[in-house]
Write a protein that holds these residues in place. Structure first.
Motif, PDB file in Angstrom:
ATOM      1  N   GLU A 209       0.970  -1.172  -0.166  1.00  0.00           N
ATOM      2  CA  GLU A 209      -0.230   0.111  -0.011  1.00  0.00           C
ATOM      3  C   GLU A 209       0.913   1.184   0.052  1.00  0.00           C
ATOM      4  O   GLU A 209       1.888   1.411   0.897  1.00  0.00           O
ATOM      5  CB  GLU A 209      -1.123  -0.142   1.406  1.00  0.00           C
ATOM      6  CG  GLU A 209      -1.943   1.148   1.053  1.00  0.00           C
ATOM      7  CD  GLU A 209      -3.206   0.598   1.931  1.00  0.00           C
ATOM      8  OE1 GLU A 209      -4.052   1.529   2.225  1.00  0.00           O
ATOM      9  OE2 GLU A 209      -3.266  -0.446   2.493  1.00  0.00           O
TER      10      GLU A 209
ATOM     11  N   ASP B 211       0.354   7.471   2.727  1.00  0.00           N
ATOM     12  CA  ASP B 211      -0.256   8.648   2.340  1.00  0.00           C
ATOM     13  C   ASP B 211       0.559   9.766   2.470  1.00  0.00           C
ATOM     14  O   ASP B 211       1.421  10.005   3.455  1.00  0.00           O
ATOM     15  CB  ASP B 211      -1.267   8.687   3.783  1.00  0.00           C
ATOM     16  CG  ASP B 211      -2.513   9.439   3.526  1.00  0.00           C
ATOM     17  OD1 ASP B 211      -2.242  10.726   3.195  1.00  0.00           O
ATOM     18  OD2 ASP B 211      -3.411   9.144   3.724  1.00  0.00           O
TER      19      ASP B 211
ATOM     20  N   HIS C 174     -11.931  -0.516   9.968  1.00  0.00           N
ATOM     21  CA  HIS C 174     -11.523   0.327   8.862  1.00  0.00           C
ATOM     22  C   HIS C 174     -12.093  -0.269   7.412  1.00  0.00           C
ATOM     23  O   HIS C 174     -12.208  -1.203   7.205  1.00  0.00           O
ATOM     24  CB  HIS C 174     -10.137   0.798   8.639  1.00  0.00           C
ATOM     25  CG  HIS C 174      -9.192  -0.196   8.250  1.00  0.00           C
ATOM     26  ND1 HIS C 174      -9.209  -0.793   6.854  1.00  0.00           N
ATOM     27  CD2 HIS C 174      -8.268  -1.324   9.000  1.00  0.00           C
ATOM     28  CE1 HIS C 174      -8.171  -1.710   6.839  1.00  0.00           C
ATOM     29  NE2 HIS C 174      -7.730  -1.970   8.117  1.00  0.00           N
TER      30      HIS C 174
ATOM     31  N   GLY D 283     -11.487   0.100   2.979  1.00  0.00           N
ATOM     32  CA  GLY D 283     -10.366   0.027   1.776  1.00  0.00           C
ATOM     33  C   GLY D 283     -10.868  -0.468   0.660  1.00  0.00           C
ATOM     34  O   GLY D 283      -9.947  -1.234   0.141  1.00  0.00           O
TER      35      GLY D 283
ATOM     36  N   GLY E  56      -6.001  -0.189   3.137  1.00  0.00           N
ATOM     37  CA  GLY E  56      -6.544   0.262   4.358  1.00  0.00           C
ATOM     38  C   GLY E  56      -5.514  -0.295   5.663  1.00  0.00           C
ATOM     39  O   GLY E  56      -4.965  -1.682   5.213  1.00  0.00           O
TER      40      GLY E  56
ATOM     41  N   MET F 182      -4.500   4.794   9.040  1.00  0.00           N
ATOM     42  CA  MET F 182      -5.315   5.646   8.246  1.00  0.00           C
ATOM     43  C   MET F 182      -6.284   6.369   9.196  1.00  0.00           C
ATOM     44  O   MET F 182      -6.521   5.736  10.472  1.00  0.00           O
ATOM     45  CB  MET F 182      -5.971   4.848   7.248  1.00  0.00           C
ATOM     46  CG  MET F 182      -7.212   3.932   7.672  1.00  0.00           C
ATOM     47  SD  MET F 182      -7.626   2.898   6.487  1.00  0.00           S
ATOM     48  CE  MET F 182      -8.604   4.056   5.343  1.00  0.00           C
TER      49      MET F 182
ATOM     50  N   GLU G 292      -9.211   7.088   8.912  1.00  0.00           N
ATOM     51  CA  GLU G 292     -10.515   6.150   9.282  1.00  0.00           C
ATOM     52  C   GLU G 292     -10.386   5.389  10.145  1.00  0.00           C
ATOM     53  O   GLU G 292     -11.523   4.859  10.886  1.00  0.00           O
ATOM     54  CB  GLU G 292     -10.955   5.587   8.046  1.00  0.00           C
ATOM     55  CG  GLU G 292     -12.261   5.064   8.026  1.00  0.00           C
ATOM     56  CD  GLU G 292     -12.670   4.442   6.386  1.00  0.00           C
ATOM     57  OE1 GLU G 292     -13.185   5.347   5.793  1.00  0.00           O
ATOM     58  OE2 GLU G 292     -12.331   3.275   6.343  1.00  0.00           O
TER      59      GLU G 292
ATOM     60  N   ASN H  45     -12.175   9.821   7.021  1.00  0.00           N
ATOM     61  CA  ASN H  45     -10.591   9.653   6.581  1.00  0.00           C
ATOM     62  C   ASN H  45     -10.092  10.775   6.480  1.00  0.00           C
ATOM     63  O   ASN H  45      -8.844  10.922   6.298  1.00  0.00           O
ATOM     64  CB  ASN H  45     -10.469   8.748   5.512  1.00  0.00           C
ATOM     65  CG  ASN H  45      -9.283   8.144   5.316  1.00  0.00           C
ATOM     66  OD1 ASN H  45      -8.512   7.609   6.432  1.00  0.00           O
ATOM     67  ND2 ASN H  45      -8.447   8.050   4.398  1.00  0.00           N
TER      68      ASN H  45
END
Length: 304
Positions: A25, A28, A83, A85, A90, A94, A96, A282
């Motif tokens: 992933e 962010d 969460h 995703g 996810g 994160m 969220e 989020n």
């Protein structure tokens, strides 16, 4: 986006899955969503203690994180939180998951956030559901020590794909004759194979259907009410809060589920967040995110 990190939302699903399998992933890019930054932005979070844990789940050890603030009055209930995703992404860091749990704990609602295996290749339902079920059972077995409540005051909830997984776990527990959570919190949940058109045959070319088949593992799984709880009976469901967003394409799925709960005589509350789209919790700076969390807190306070 850089040349090495494409916009995964713009890729065909098979290409996005291949990229995620190879690279993991992506990070962010927001500089202010780590826990230290969130505490600086929101001083009310200063006294929330966190503790990283591991849940032994069918897919292997899954991370979990405990959130408690012992400087505020206990709300009388605690929450296991999952969460979203799209079943392919996810994680616990994160907003969220992490920010939501920090905010609820700061308001006296201890939270155990749990993770699950992602559907990135040969993994499909029931693997993520099994992991969430393992997280629920772990929380229930250790509720007094971890969360300060007896099992009968333990709630379950999730957002988006996490809403699907938690509602599905409730259905699985009910159908197995096991105790269901004291309450269920669903935020913009994806409960149907095509959340924009619940009750219809999904268009196999639609993004919703492609993600659903990737999660379910086959077109036949699109008929499984444990995989897609919007398809099944709502009998035996606990008090349920459903949050939908005014501008979210998945809004019909949550609204239809809340209406079915009400029609079946269950305790159901629908909260429509105005001027908000999918995944708004989020984004900690979104005004609607704060309103949604306030609605969750108020709903819990009214019942426990």
């Amino acid at each position: 986006m850089t040349d090495t990190q494409p916009d995964l939302r713009a890729l065909p699903l098979p290409e996005a899955l291949a990229w995620l399998r190879e690279h993991g992933e992506p990070a962010d890019p927001r500089p202010d969503i780590d826990t230290a930054s969130l505490r600086r932005r929101f001083p009310r979070l200063a006294h929330v203690r966190t503790r990283d844990l591991i849940v032994e789940a069918p897919s292997g050890p899954q991370p979990a994180r405990l959130y408690r603030d012992d400087t505020v009055a206990h709300a009388g209930a605690a929450l296991v939180w999952v969460h979203g995703g799209a079943f392919i992404g996810g994680h616990l860091d994160m907003p969220e998951s992490n920010w939501v749990a920090l905010e609820l704990a700061a308001r006296g609602i201890p939270v155990l956030a749990v993770d699950y295996v992602k559907c990135l290749g040969d993994v499909h339902f029931p693997a993520p559901s099994d992991d969430v079920l393992a997280g629920w059972r772990y929380a229930r077995a250790n509720s007094a020590e971890l969360l300060g409540v007896e099992p009968g005051a333990l709630l379950l909830g999730g957002a988006s794909a996490g809403g699907n997984l938690t509602a599905g776990v409730v259905a699985r527990l009910r159908d197995a004759g096991a105790a269901v959570p004291a309450g269920l919190v669903l935020v913009y949940p994806a409960l149907d194979p095509d959340g924009a058109r619940p009750g219809t045959t999904p268009d196999p070319e639609s993004p919703f259907a492609q993600l659903s088949v990737n999660y379910g593992g086959s077109p036949a799984a699109l008929l499984d009410p444990h995989a897609f709880p919007g398809l099944g009976s709502v009998g035996g469901f606990p008090p349920t809060l459903v949050v939908v967003c005014e501008q979210d394409a998945l809004r019909p799925s949550g609204e239809a589920f809340a209406a079915r709960l009400t029609a079946a005589g269950r305790d159901s509350t629908l909260h429509v967040e105005p001027a908000a789209d999918h995944a708004h919790i989020n984004e900690p700076s979104h005004l609607g995110a704060a309103r949604t969390l306030a609605a969750v807190v108020a709903w819990i306070a009214a019942r426990w």
